[in-house]
Design a protein around this motif. Structure first.
Motif, PDB file in Angstrom:
ATOM      1  N   TRP A 259      -2.861   1.074   2.173  1.00  0.00           N
ATOM      2  CA  TRP A 259      -3.562   0.812   0.911  1.00  0.00           C
ATOM      3  C   TRP A 259      -4.800  -0.058   1.119  1.00  0.00           C
ATOM      4  CZ3 TRP A 259      -4.399  -4.111  -0.663  1.00  0.00           C
ATOM      5  CH2 TRP A 259      -3.563  -5.116  -0.148  1.00  0.00           C
TER       6      TRP A 259
ATOM      7  N   GLN B 200      -8.496   0.670  -0.108  1.00  0.00           N
ATOM      8  CA  GLN B 200      -9.194  -0.285  -0.970  1.00  0.00           C
ATOM      9  C   GLN B 200     -10.606  -0.557  -0.428  1.00  0.00           C
ATOM     10  OE1 GLN B 200      -7.611  -4.291  -1.072  1.00  0.00           O
ATOM     11  NE2 GLN B 200      -8.448  -4.646  -3.107  1.00  0.00           N
TER      12      GLN B 200
ATOM     13  N   ASP C 247      -4.953   6.617  -7.170  1.00  0.00           N
ATOM     14  CA  ASP C 247      -4.181   6.141  -6.021  1.00  0.00           C
ATOM     15  C   ASP C 247      -2.846   5.564  -6.473  1.00  0.00           C
ATOM     16  OD1 ASP C 247      -4.867   5.517  -2.947  1.00  0.00           O
ATOM     17  OD2 ASP C 247      -3.550   3.948  -3.725  1.00  0.00           O
TER      18      ASP C 247
ATOM     19  N   ASP D 279      -1.412   2.977  -5.289  1.00  0.00           N
ATOM     20  CA  ASP D 279      -1.385   1.522  -5.187  1.00  0.00           C
ATOM     21  C   ASP D 279      -2.357   0.876  -6.173  1.00  0.00           C
ATOM     22  OD1 ASP D 279      -2.087  -1.209  -3.959  1.00  0.00           O
ATOM     23  OD2 ASP D 279      -0.289  -0.541  -2.881  1.00  0.00           O
TER      24      ASP D 279
END
Length: 154
Positions: free
Chosen positions: A71, A75, A90, A92
């Motif tokens: 993740w 990011q 996503d 996350d």
């Protein structure tokens, strides 16, 4: 006698033996190589997510890293403004919050299941009419503050 990590990094920073250290067994050494911008085409597929994260921060290989298993790498891809149309969905919340920080997909993220994402949407100045009624005070407060600031500026 093998070199210490410190000696290897010194050489890497001097641009020496980069091709050798590109395949070093230590991820910290490979990360130092990536920080120099060397061998990114190889290191973009490194087994260590920290190496791939450094590459994402440099804006390289984003078309590959947008689908990374980690993740944090995704990011950092979002932070580069790449693949936001994919990353808005996503799994996350850290990634979705970064997408919101980029000002993308706010119409979708205003209804996100995670309060952190909705709070970022509020900070972006979107959806205040809805977010002032949010269950989370951490969403309501920035939404309310933004609405008050809007009234003052009018």
């Amino acid at each position: 006698m093998s070199k210490t990590f410190k000696e290897k990094v010194k050489e890497i920073k001097e641009g020496k033996n980069l091709d050798k250290y590109l395949h070093d067994e230590s991820w910290t050494v490979r990360m130092a190589v990536a920080e120099q911008g060397y061998g990114l085409d190889i290191l973009v597929n490194d087994e260590c997510w920290l190496v791939r994260a450094v590459i994402a921060l440099q804006g390289y290989g984003l078309d590959i890293l947008v689908n990374d298993e980690c993740w944090l790498v995704r990011q950092y891809v979002a932070r580069q403004g790449y693949g936001l149309d994919i990353l808005v969905n996503d799994e996350d919340w850290y990634v979705r919050a970064e997408v919101a920080k980029q000002g993308y997909g706010l119409d979708i993220l205003v209804n996100d299941e995670d309060w952190c994402v909705r709070a970022e949407v509020a900070r972006q100045g979107y959806g205040h009419e809805t977010l002032i009624y949010d269950d989370s005070e951490l969403v309501k407060t920035p939404a309310t503050n933004a609405m008050e600031m809007k009234k003052v500026s009018e």
